[in-house]
Design a protein around this motif. Structure first.
Motif, short mmCIF file in Angstrom:
data_model
loop_
_atom_site.label_atom_id
_atom_site.label_comp_id
_atom_site.label_asym_id
_atom_site.label_seq_id
_atom_site.Cartn_x
_atom_site.Cartn_y
_atom_site.Cartn_z
N ALA A 1 0.82 -1.22 0.00
CA ALA A 1 0.00 0.00 0.00
C ALA A 1 0.85 1.27 0.00
O ALA A 1 0.32 2.37 -0.06
CB ALA A 1 -0.90 0.00 1.24
N CYS A 2 2.17 1.11 0.09
CA CYS A 2 3.03 2.28 0.29
C CYS A 2 3.01 3.23 -0.91
O CYS A 2 3.04 2.79 -2.05
CB CYS A 2 4.47 1.85 0.52
N THR A 3 2.97 4.50 -0.61
CA THR A 3 3.09 5.50 -1.68
C THR A 3 4.57 5.82 -1.85
O THR A 3 5.39 5.56 -0.96
CB THR A 3 2.35 6.79 -1.32
N ARG A 4 4.90 6.43 -2.96
CA ARG A 4 6.28 6.85 -3.21
C ARG A 4 6.77 7.74 -2.07
O ARG A 4 7.89 7.65 -1.61
CB ARG A 4 6.28 7.71 -4.48
N LEU B 1 7.62 5.84 1.05
CA LEU B 1 8.90 5.12 0.90
C LEU B 1 10.06 6.10 0.99
O LEU B 1 11.08 5.82 1.62
CB LEU B 1 8.93 4.38 -0.44
N ALA B 2 9.89 7.29 0.38
CA ALA B 2 10.97 8.27 0.42
C ALA B 2 11.20 8.77 1.85
O ALA B 2 12.31 9.14 2.22
CB ALA B 2 10.63 9.45 -0.50
N ASP B 3 10.15 8.77 2.65
CA ASP B 3 10.25 9.27 4.04
C ASP B 3 10.70 8.19 5.02
O ASP B 3 10.89 8.47 6.19
CB ASP B 3 8.89 9.79 4.52
N SER B 4 10.81 6.92 4.55
CA SER B 4 11.11 5.85 5.50
C SER B 4 12.52 5.99 6.07
O SER B 4 13.38 6.65 5.48
CB SER B 4 10.98 4.48 4.81
N ALA B 5 12.72 5.37 7.23
CA ALA B 5 14.02 5.48 7.91
C ALA B 5 15.14 4.97 7.00
O ALA B 5 16.21 5.56 6.91
CB ALA B 5 13.98 4.70 9.22
N ALA C 1 1.81 0.54 -9.22
CA ALA C 1 0.60 1.19 -8.71
C ALA C 1 -0.27 1.73 -9.85
O ALA C 1 -1.48 1.88 -9.69
CB ALA C 1 1.00 2.32 -7.76
N ASP C 2 0.33 2.00 -11.03
CA ASP C 2 -0.48 2.49 -12.16
C ASP C 2 -1.09 1.34 -12.96
O ASP C 2 -1.66 1.54 -14.03
CB ASP C 2 0.36 3.40 -13.08
#
Ligand code: GLU
Length: 300
Positions: free
Chosen positions: A101-104, A107-111, A171-172
């Motif tokens: 379900a992760c959005t880009r 993912l960019a904000d993940s640790a 996702a698209d």
């Protein structure tokens, strides 16, 4: 006896052929013919937002003008969606793929990403977080994949550490290149992949997918990628010059020189059929520089 070797060239119709694509086309064809093998052509138009109208027709016309002769019908990835869907179903039912379900942005904000890793942080691996819906499907990346590249030497990747769970359905709604290429290579019985070294980093994932789908992984040889004066890979994005307006003998001889084959100086002035005759008689994969990239020649 017909040879067991089956090679291919698989351009994406994202623009006209440039010198780097000519190198990959010539290298893969000559290596296939050196083994009395077949050489197939596949148009990789699975990533529709990146495809340019008319580019595929232009690529086919340029290949013909350069004297390339492929075996059988051209395969179009846009005709193969059912095969990709069936492969994804197999991965799902064997528990190799999971919804994500992760959005880009997430993912960019993940640790992990903050530490500079492009690896998937594993958020949805054990199930979707409550209240979230699947956007994409990923494959569980596990194990060590090693392979001997006929040009670049021994390669090894720890999938979990180096890449992480990777997307097979985007996702698209489009199937990822990694899945499409594996399904298509397996369906065509490709035994040897000869292509640019920009795809070296995709190879472990592709071998992994072959293992999961139970199809034999081909052998690999990654040719040096042609770069411009700034050291960037030639591509539409770097405004690489198209080869369709260049005299084919000269451009083909330049590609042979780039591939370390030492063509004689006067070959560029010969008819195209003579260049091909020389190339087929003299081709040796062992002479290809063992580099990931090299500067493209200045084609007049
Ligand atoms: N379609 C890819 C490209 O044009 C090549 C894929 C492959 O050879 O596996 O870069």
């Amino acid at each position: 006896m017909p040879s067991a070797y089956v090679g291919r060239f698989a351009p994406s119709p994202t623009g006209p052929l440039h010198f780097g694509s000519l190198v990959a086309a010539a290298g893969s064809l000559l290596e296939a013919r050196a083994h009395q093998g077949r050489w197939l052509l596949r148009i990789e138009d699975v990533d529709t937002p990146r495809c340019i109208a008319g580019a595929a027709g232009g690529i086919l016309a340029t290949l013909e003008r350069f004297g390339f002769e492929w075996d059988g019908e051209v395969v179009w990835q846009s005709d193969r969606i059912d095969a990709y869907a069936a492969a994804l179903e197999r991965l799902k039912s064997a528990g190799h793929a999971f919804p994500c379900a992760c959005t880009r942005r997430e993912l960019a904000d993940s640790a992990l990403a903050r530490d500079g890793s492009r690896r998937y942080p594993g958020t949805c691996r054990q199930g979707l977080p409550p209240g979230r819906e699947a956007r994409a499907w990923r494959v569980r990346a596990e194990g060590l994949i090693g392979f001997e590249d006929a040009i670049q030497g021994w390669q090894e990747e720890d999938l979990a550490r180096d890449c992480g769970d990777y997307v097979v359905l985007r996702a698209d709604g489009l199937y990822a290149y990694q899945l499409a290429v594996v399904v298509d290579d397996a369906a065509a019985g490709i035994t040897h992949v000869v292509r640019g070294a920009d795809l070296l980093d995709s190879t472990a994932r592709q071998i992994h997918l072959h293992h999961l789908l139970g199809t034999p992984a081909p052998a690999h040889a990654h040719l040096p990628v042609a770069t411009n004066a700034a050291g960037e890979k030639l591509s539409k994005q770097t405004l690489a010059r198209a080869i369709d307006d260049q005299p084919p003998s000269g451009a083909l001889v330049a590609a042979l020189a780039f591939l370390g084959q030492n063509p004689p100086a006067d070959l560029a002035d010969m008819p195209l059929a003579e260049v091909w005759r020389w190339a087929r008689a003299n081709w040796q994969l062992a002479r290809v520089p063992r580099k990931r990239h090299a500067p493209a020649p200045d084609l007049a």
